[in-house]
Design an enzyme around this catalytic site. Structure first.
Site, PDB file in Angstrom:
ATOM      1  N   GLY A 169       0.773  -1.239   0.000  1.00  0.00           N
ATOM      2  CA  GLY A 169       0.000   0.000   0.000  1.00  0.00           C
ATOM      3  C   GLY A 169       0.801   1.283   0.000  1.00  0.00           C
ATOM      4  O   GLY A 169       0.349   2.302  -0.506  1.00  0.00           O
ATOM      5  N   GLU A 193       4.076   4.075   6.084  1.00  0.00           N
ATOM      6  CA  GLU A 193       2.853   3.277   5.894  1.00  0.00           C
ATOM      7  C   GLU A 193       1.799   4.076   5.135  1.00  0.00           C
ATOM      8  O   GLU A 193       1.805   5.305   5.161  1.00  0.00           O
ATOM      9  CB  GLU A 193       2.275   2.894   7.271  1.00  0.00           C
ATOM     10  CG  GLU A 193       2.392   1.431   7.618  1.00  0.00           C
ATOM     11  CD  GLU A 193       1.482   0.507   6.794  1.00  0.00           C
ATOM     12  OE1 GLU A 193       1.112   0.843   5.653  1.00  0.00           O
ATOM     13  OE2 GLU A 193       1.153  -0.567   7.320  1.00  0.00           O
ATOM     14  N   ASP A 194       0.918   3.371   4.490  1.00  0.00           N
ATOM     15  CA  ASP A 194      -0.174   4.048   3.800  1.00  0.00           C
ATOM     16  C   ASP A 194      -1.248   4.476   4.786  1.00  0.00           C
ATOM     17  O   ASP A 194      -1.737   5.589   4.749  1.00  0.00           O
ATOM     18  CB  ASP A 194      -0.776   3.152   2.702  1.00  0.00           C
ATOM     19  CG  ASP A 194      -1.123   1.746   3.181  1.00  0.00           C
ATOM     20  OD1 ASP A 194      -0.787   1.399   4.340  1.00  0.00           O
ATOM     21  OD2 ASP A 194      -1.728   0.992   2.410  1.00  0.00           O
ATOM     22  N   ASP A 211      -4.867   1.867  10.881  1.00  0.00           N
ATOM     23  CA  ASP A 211      -6.284   1.577  11.082  1.00  0.00           C
ATOM     24  C   ASP A 211      -6.450   1.029  12.503  1.00  0.00           C
ATOM     25  O   ASP A 211      -6.399   1.787  13.468  1.00  0.00           O
ATOM     26  CB  ASP A 211      -6.694   0.589   9.982  1.00  0.00           C
ATOM     27  CG  ASP A 211      -8.182   0.347   9.881  1.00  0.00           C
ATOM     28  OD1 ASP A 211      -8.951   1.273  10.110  1.00  0.00           O
ATOM     29  OD2 ASP A 211      -8.572  -0.779   9.553  1.00  0.00           O
ATOM     30  N   LYS A 226      -6.820   6.474  10.730  1.00  0.00           N
ATOM     31  CA  LYS A 226      -8.243   6.313  11.085  1.00  0.00           C
ATOM     32  C   LYS A 226      -8.320   6.068  12.592  1.00  0.00           C
ATOM     33  O   LYS A 226      -8.495   4.931  13.019  1.00  0.00           O
ATOM     34  CB  LYS A 226      -8.805   5.051  10.418  1.00  0.00           C
ATOM     35  CG  LYS A 226      -9.280   5.154   9.010  1.00  0.00           C
ATOM     36  CD  LYS A 226      -9.995   3.836   8.670  1.00  0.00           C
ATOM     37  CE  LYS A 226      -9.987   3.530   7.213  1.00  0.00           C
ATOM     38  NZ  LYS A 226     -10.513   2.195   6.902  1.00  0.00           N
ATOM     39  N   PHE A 272     -13.821   2.862   4.014  1.00  0.00           N
ATOM     40  CA  PHE A 272     -12.780   2.152   3.290  1.00  0.00           C
ATOM     41  C   PHE A 272     -12.335   2.991   2.098  1.00  0.00           C
ATOM     42  O   PHE A 272     -13.130   3.337   1.234  1.00  0.00           O
ATOM     43  CB  PHE A 272     -13.248   0.770   2.841  1.00  0.00           C
ATOM     44  CG  PHE A 272     -12.093  -0.116   2.486  1.00  0.00           C
ATOM     45  CD1 PHE A 272     -11.349  -0.733   3.487  1.00  0.00           C
ATOM     46  CD2 PHE A 272     -11.712  -0.296   1.168  1.00  0.00           C
ATOM     47  CE1 PHE A 272     -10.250  -1.520   3.176  1.00  0.00           C
ATOM     48  CE2 PHE A 272     -10.603  -1.091   0.848  1.00  0.00           C
ATOM     49  CZ  PHE A 272      -9.879  -1.705   1.858  1.00  0.00           C
ATOM     50  N   VAL A 273     -11.047   3.301   2.067  1.00  0.00           N
ATOM     51  CA  VAL A 273     -10.535   4.188   1.024  1.00  0.00           C
ATOM     52  C   VAL A 273      -9.570   3.456   0.096  1.00  0.00           C
ATOM     53  O   VAL A 273      -8.922   2.493   0.504  1.00  0.00           O
ATOM     54  CB  VAL A 273      -9.844   5.431   1.628  1.00  0.00           C
ATOM     55  CG1 VAL A 273     -10.839   6.254   2.423  1.00  0.00           C
ATOM     56  CG2 VAL A 273      -8.658   5.040   2.500  1.00  0.00           C
ATOM     57  N   ASP A 304      -5.514  -0.329  -1.954  1.00  0.00           N
ATOM     58  CA  ASP A 304      -6.286  -1.216  -2.836  1.00  0.00           C
ATOM     59  C   ASP A 304      -7.553  -1.736  -2.188  1.00  0.00           C
ATOM     60  O   ASP A 304      -7.717  -1.719  -0.967  1.00  0.00           O
ATOM     61  CB  ASP A 304      -5.443  -2.444  -3.190  1.00  0.00           C
ATOM     62  CG  ASP A 304      -5.332  -3.410  -2.003  1.00  0.00           C
ATOM     63  OD1 ASP A 304      -4.921  -2.959  -0.914  1.00  0.00           O
ATOM     64  OD2 ASP A 304      -5.695  -4.589  -2.149  1.00  0.00           O
ATOM     65  N   ARG A 335      -5.083   0.619  -6.901  1.00  0.00           N
ATOM     66  CA  ARG A 335      -3.815   1.201  -6.419  1.00  0.00           C
ATOM     67  C   ARG A 335      -3.329   2.306  -7.345  1.00  0.00           C
ATOM     68  O   ARG A 335      -2.628   3.222  -6.929  1.00  0.00           O
ATOM     69  CB  ARG A 335      -2.722   0.121  -6.333  1.00  0.00           C
ATOM     70  CG  ARG A 335      -2.970  -0.946  -5.284  1.00  0.00           C
ATOM     71  CD  ARG A 335      -1.688  -1.743  -5.066  1.00  0.00           C
ATOM     72  NE  ARG A 335      -1.902  -2.992  -4.342  1.00  0.00           N
ATOM     73  CZ  ARG A 335      -1.961  -3.102  -3.013  1.00  0.00           C
ATOM     74  NH1 ARG A 335      -1.829  -2.042  -2.252  1.00  0.00           N
ATOM     75  NH2 ARG A 335      -2.145  -4.278  -2.444  1.00  0.00           N
TER      76      ARG A 335
HETATM   77  P1  XMP Z   1      -4.405  -2.228  10.757  1.00  0.00           P
HETATM   78  O1  XMP Z   1      -5.870  -2.474  11.024  1.00  0.00           O
HETATM   79  O2  XMP Z   1      -3.583  -3.406  11.124  1.00  0.00           O
HETATM   80  O3  XMP Z   1      -4.388  -2.093   9.187  1.00  0.00           O
HETATM   81  O4  XMP Z   1      -3.941  -0.932  11.365  1.00  0.00           O
HETATM   82  C1  XMP Z   1      -3.367  -1.535   8.504  1.00  0.00           C
HETATM   83  C2  XMP Z   1      -3.426  -2.032   7.083  1.00  0.00           C
HETATM   84  O5  XMP Z   1      -4.760  -2.275   6.680  1.00  0.00           O
HETATM   85  C3  XMP Z   1      -5.002  -1.850   5.378  1.00  0.00           C
HETATM   86  N1  XMP Z   1      -6.132  -0.908   5.406  1.00  0.00           N
HETATM   87  C4  XMP Z   1      -6.712  -0.374   4.345  1.00  0.00           C
HETATM   88  N2  XMP Z   1      -6.445  -0.522   3.046  1.00  0.00           N
HETATM   89  N3  XMP Z   1      -8.183   0.989   2.536  1.00  0.00           N
HETATM   90  C5  XMP Z   1      -7.194   0.157   2.146  1.00  0.00           C
HETATM   91  O6  XMP Z   1      -6.966   0.044   0.950  1.00  0.00           O
HETATM   92  C6  XMP Z   1      -8.521   1.197   3.822  1.00  0.00           C
HETATM   93  O7  XMP Z   1      -9.422   1.976   4.120  1.00  0.00           O
HETATM   94  C7  XMP Z   1      -7.734   0.473   4.779  1.00  0.00           C
HETATM   95  N4  XMP Z   1      -7.757   0.424   6.122  1.00  0.00           N
HETATM   96  C8  XMP Z   1      -6.769  -0.437   6.469  1.00  0.00           C
HETATM   97  C9  XMP Z   1      -3.724  -1.245   4.904  1.00  0.00           C
HETATM   98  O8  XMP Z   1      -3.057  -2.183   4.100  1.00  0.00           O
HETATM   99  C10 XMP Z   1      -2.901  -0.994   6.135  1.00  0.00           C
HETATM  100  O9  XMP Z   1      -1.525  -1.178   5.926  1.00  0.00           O
HETATM  101 MG    MG Z   2      -0.539  -1.434   3.998  1.00  0.00          MG
END
Ligand code: XMP
Ligand code: MG
Length: 182
Positions: free
Chosen positions: A46, A101-102, A105, A133, A154-155, A161, A167
């Protein structure tokens, strides 16, 4: 216009907004690490677009490495179970590390990853995430550089992706729930 526009409910950040914010973060990192050499670690897949733009805007001696973890599968929720699917190629001992990181969450992925990297004794370690988030946080994670705080939606785009698609969208948008059956 692109073939994906019909799947996007709302554009959150345009190309222009992303570019400006990435430049600001890069300027901050450049100021914070004056006189030092840094190593950027991109968490695949990501963050690859963010990494590419960020590293070119940082005015410091800099090395790059990549690692990959999986916690999502094809869904939209983190499983909490994190697996390293590709480890770093470089030794990070005594290096100034910035994890790129992208999106942050639940925090499951990054709290696990940061613990593993800290055990390898870098000189310092900081986290730079493009999106945050906070509403969804389950595990606390300290963030040093954050691009934008976003609501619980969800973005996709700019590297992010759904089921490996979107992507290559140049902007970040909220995916229509009908796309993932929500
Ligand atoms: P956690 O929950 O472990 O998640 O903090 C981190 C990873 O979850 C993916 N992620 C998303 N990917 N849209 C996405 O395309 C979203 O809204 C989203 N939310 C979480 C992402 O890969 C991130 O590294
Ligand atoms: Mg990621």
């Amino acid at each position: 216009m692109s073939i994906f526009d019909n799947d996007i409910q709302e554009v959150l950040f345009s190309e222009e907004q992303l570019k400006n914010r990435v430049q600001e973060i890069a300027r901050q990192i450049t100021a914070d690490y004056q006189g030092k050499e840094i190593m950027l670690i991109s968490v695949l897949r990501g963050s690859f677009v963010f990494m590419a733009d960020l590293c070119r805007a940082i005015d410091l001696p800099c090395t790059l490495d990549f690692m990959a973890v999986s916690s999502y599968g094809k869904g939209t929720k983190s499983s909490g179970q994190v697996q390293i699917t590709k480890d770093l190629s470089e030794d990070i001992t005594d290096r100034h590390i910035i994890v790129v990181e992208d999106i942050l969450d639940s925090g499951n992925t990054l709290s696990y990853l940061l613990k593993i990297l800290e055990n390898r004794h870098p000189a310092s370690i900081r986290l730079c995430t493009l999106l945050d988030k906070p509403e969804r946080r389950v595990k606390p994670v300290q963030v040093h550089y954050s691009g934008f705080t976003i609501p619980d939606a969800f973005v996709v785009g700019y590297g992010l992706d759904y089921a490996e698609k979107y992507r290559n969208l140049p902007y970040i948008g909220i995916l229509k729930p009908r796309v993932y059956g929500g």
